[in-house]
Design a protein around this motif. Structure first.
Motif, mmCIF file in Angstrom:
data_model
loop_
_atom_site.group_PDB
_atom_site.id
_atom_site.type_symbol
_atom_site.label_atom_id
_atom_site.label_comp_id
_atom_site.label_asym_id
_atom_site.label_seq_id
_atom_site.Cartn_x
_atom_site.Cartn_y
_atom_site.Cartn_z
ATOM 1 N N ASN A 79 46.639 38.700 28.986
ATOM 2 C CA ASN A 79 46.345 39.479 29.899
ATOM 3 C C ASN A 79 46.993 38.951 31.346
ATOM 4 O O ASN A 79 47.855 39.058 31.375
ATOM 5 N N LEU A 80 46.095 38.475 32.050
ATOM 6 C CA LEU A 80 46.366 37.868 33.239
ATOM 7 C C LEU A 80 46.280 36.362 33.448
ATOM 8 O O LEU A 80 46.598 35.656 34.528
ATOM 9 N N ALA A 140 35.942 39.572 33.585
ATOM 10 C CA ALA A 140 36.626 38.558 34.116
ATOM 11 C C ALA A 140 37.164 37.661 32.678
ATOM 12 O O ALA A 140 38.276 37.196 32.748
ATOM 13 N N ALA A 141 36.322 37.733 31.910
ATOM 14 C CA ALA A 141 36.739 36.782 30.669
ATOM 15 C C ALA A 141 37.741 37.411 29.765
ATOM 16 O O ALA A 141 38.563 36.606 29.326
ATOM 17 N N LYS A 193 43.565 31.780 35.099
ATOM 18 C CA LYS A 193 42.603 31.508 34.127
ATOM 19 C C LYS A 193 41.846 30.162 34.557
ATOM 20 O O LYS A 193 40.756 29.785 34.264
ATOM 21 N N ASP A 194 42.454 29.488 35.701
ATOM 22 C CA ASP A 194 41.843 28.423 36.055
ATOM 23 C C ASP A 194 41.069 28.644 37.400
ATOM 24 O O ASP A 194 40.755 27.798 38.182
ATOM 25 N N LEU A 199 36.613 33.754 39.250
ATOM 26 C CA LEU A 199 36.617 35.164 39.423
ATOM 27 C C LEU A 199 35.123 35.648 39.860
ATOM 28 O O LEU A 199 34.017 35.232 39.341
ATOM 29 N N ASP A 200 35.101 36.416 40.964
ATOM 30 C CA ASP A 200 33.810 37.009 41.551
ATOM 31 C C ASP A 200 33.312 38.141 40.460
ATOM 32 O O ASP A 200 33.975 38.895 40.423
ATOM 33 N N PRO A 201 32.158 37.909 39.633
ATOM 34 C CA PRO A 201 31.684 38.780 38.607
ATOM 35 C C PRO A 201 31.546 40.270 39.329
ATOM 36 O O PRO A 201 31.370 41.179 38.700
ATOM 37 N N ALA A 202 31.239 40.484 40.671
ATOM 38 C CA ALA A 202 30.833 41.857 41.144
ATOM 39 C C ALA A 202 32.368 42.183 41.183
ATOM 40 O O ALA A 202 32.164 43.573 40.914
#
Length: 505
Positions: A353-354, A345-346, A333-334, A337-340
């Motif tokens: 979750n992760l 990611a959210a 969460k810190d 993350l690459d949106p592609a």
């Protein structure tokens, strides 16, 4: 490594397996047709109440004594000696007070007890002290590299090897070279420290295959951190885990040179067979696929040889570099993350979750743009089998250890966001004519028992409850056992408890 994490006795094998304290090579099958699926507790002893009270054990069949590392907090570092003539009625009969820092590991051969002892300042050279098992008198003290973390005699008793981890200081201004000490018993305990500097020119290629090299201002040799050693039955070859570096190194004992480094690559948790629980805040235990990779990072290693092939068994605990100057673990969460790569990611970064999963920031951002297109967590929550000749992965237990622990009620969901069951110790023995592997799991307080008669297809047999945080996993063959039955001895670091198990059938 965890500074107080010291590891179990290594196993050796030729056709049938034996522990390093079972020097008959396992070629004499135990009598009585023991059933390796029926191990049950037959004895227990508590040698201390604080952390570090019972870490590693080794057994001397000549004196029927168990020697146990005892680094209990607030007490002198020592080796406790236990009368083991009757495992159901164990008693401490002596303590060997050691000199230096903590005792990290023990091994016995032919009336000799060898202890790996770190320096008071861990970055200084450590040493090995050899004692007589009969009267505890010192035979010899031999200098080693920094932080000797594990020790073993070769099967023929001619060599003592230590894995010298060479951890840096908290500020990373002192970072000793990681090495393996090869001590020649017959040559007045002369010693050679083998390091891995000769592989520096191959660093880029090795990193492409999964080797991790990232210490602050560290040379290649300084960054390598040997953890655990196993030796072939002919006493010619050693394999050492480089835990923080995610690799296994191979050493030629006669030439005293490292010949290979095998990077271990990564495990894909986005497969059904590898489904895991990666959150401690998801309301329970639920094994699912996730877009995360595991870094094997093995701790203990054992070799089992069959039909000319050395099979290397590793327990893939994982480890994190945690220093004032370099604190590796971050939660997903810190990270950005690459949106592609992660269009959701959210959602993924929510705690349920992760979000709370610990990962390394030193992998996953290949183009160094600050956006992570891959996620790499510590360890593989499993044990694996590798070809000792070329490092090829032959088997991984996938999610079986965690599923079995959960089914037995032993899984600790509070560790889901870290390294799960943390498989840490392994030993191999011959029970009822079958090769059996015992896999210790630090965070589930359990040992899983596997039939490895077919080396690359381990078969689960049973799971045993242990003390708190099992560190030492030691097998004693029926031939050497005081009961004339196979014994499993498990030493637990956090509660000082030693438990003994034997087949009921």
């Amino acid at each position: 490594m965890n500074f107080q994490k010291f590891l179990p006795v290594v196993a050796l094998a030729v056709l049938c397996a034996c522990s390093k304290d079972d020097k008959d090579g396992g070629q004499k099958p135990p009598s009585g047709g023991e059933n390796p699926a029926t191990f049950a507790e037959i004895g227990t002893i508590d040698i201390g109440e604080e952390a570090g009270a019972a870490e590693i054990s080794t057994y001397d069949p000549a004196t029927k004594r168990l020697f146990v590392v005892n680094n209990e907090e607030g007490q002198p570092n020592k080796i406790d000696v236990i009368d083991f003539a009757d495992p159901s009625k164990m008693t401490v009969i002596h303590s060997i007070i050691t000199v230096g820092g903590a005792v990290n590991s023990l091994s016995v051969n032919n009336g000799k007890l060898a202890a790996a002892i770190e320096a008071a300042n861990k970055q200084d050279a450590g040493h090995v002290t050899v004692y007589k098992t009969s009267d505890y008198t010192e035979i010899k003290t031999i200098p080693t590299g920094a932080l000797p973390d594990m020790i073993t005699f070769s099967p023929d008793g001619k060599y003592i090897l230590t894995a010298n981890e060479g951890e840096p200081s908290q500020d990373y201004t002192a970072d000793p070279v990681g090495s393996v000490s090869i001590i020649s018993v017959d040559n007045n305990y002369s010693v050679v420290n083998v390091d891995f500097s000769s592989f520096a020119s191959q660093q880029a290629a090795l990193q492409q295959k999964g080797l991790r090299v990232f210490g602050l201002n560290a040379s290649f040799a300084q960054d390598m951190e040997p953890e655990y050693v196993t030796i072939s039955a002919d006493s010619k070859t050693a394999w050492v885990t480089l835990q923080e570096n995610n690799a296994i190194a191979k050493i030629d004992i006669a030439t005293q040179k490292a010949t290979d480094i095998f990077p271990l690559g990564f495990k894909d948790y986005n497969l059904d067979a590898n489904a895991v629980d990666l959150s401690d805040k998801d309301g329970g235990i639920s094994f699912k696929k996730w877009p995360v990779k595991g870094i094997y990072m093995p701790d203990a290693i054992a070799v089992f040889e069959k039909d000319g092939t050395p099979y290397l068994y590793t327990v893939n605990e994982g480890d994190v570099r945690e220093y004032d100057a370099l604190d590796e673990a971050v939660r997903i969460k810190d990270l950005h993350l690459d949106p592609a790569a992660f269009p959701d990611a959210a959602t993924l970064q929510k705690d349920e979750n992760l979000g709370r999963l610990n990962v390394t920031p030193y992998l996953g951002d290949a183009n160094a743009d600050g956006l992570y297109e891959s996620l790499y967590s510590f360890g593989a929550r499993s044990f694996s089998v590798w070809n000792g000749t070329n490092g090829t992965l032959l088997y991984d237990s996938k999610n079986e250890l965690e599923v079995k622990c959960n089914g037995a009620g032993y899984y600790d969901d509070g560790r889901s966001d870290d390294k799960g069951v943390e498989a840490e110790g392994i030993t191999i023995g011959n029970v009822g004519g079958k090769a059996i592997a015992f896999v210790g799991m630090e965070r589930s307080d359990a040992v899983a028992v596997y039939d490895i008669s077919t080396p690359s297809v381990p078969l689960f047999l049973q799971i045993l409850k242990t003390g708190d945080a099992p560190e030492g996993v030691l097998f004693v063959s029926a031939n050497d056992s005081p009961t004339k039955k196979s014994l499993l001895i498990v030493s637990s670091e956090d509660d000082g408890v030693i438990k003994v198990y034997s087949p009921k059938e």
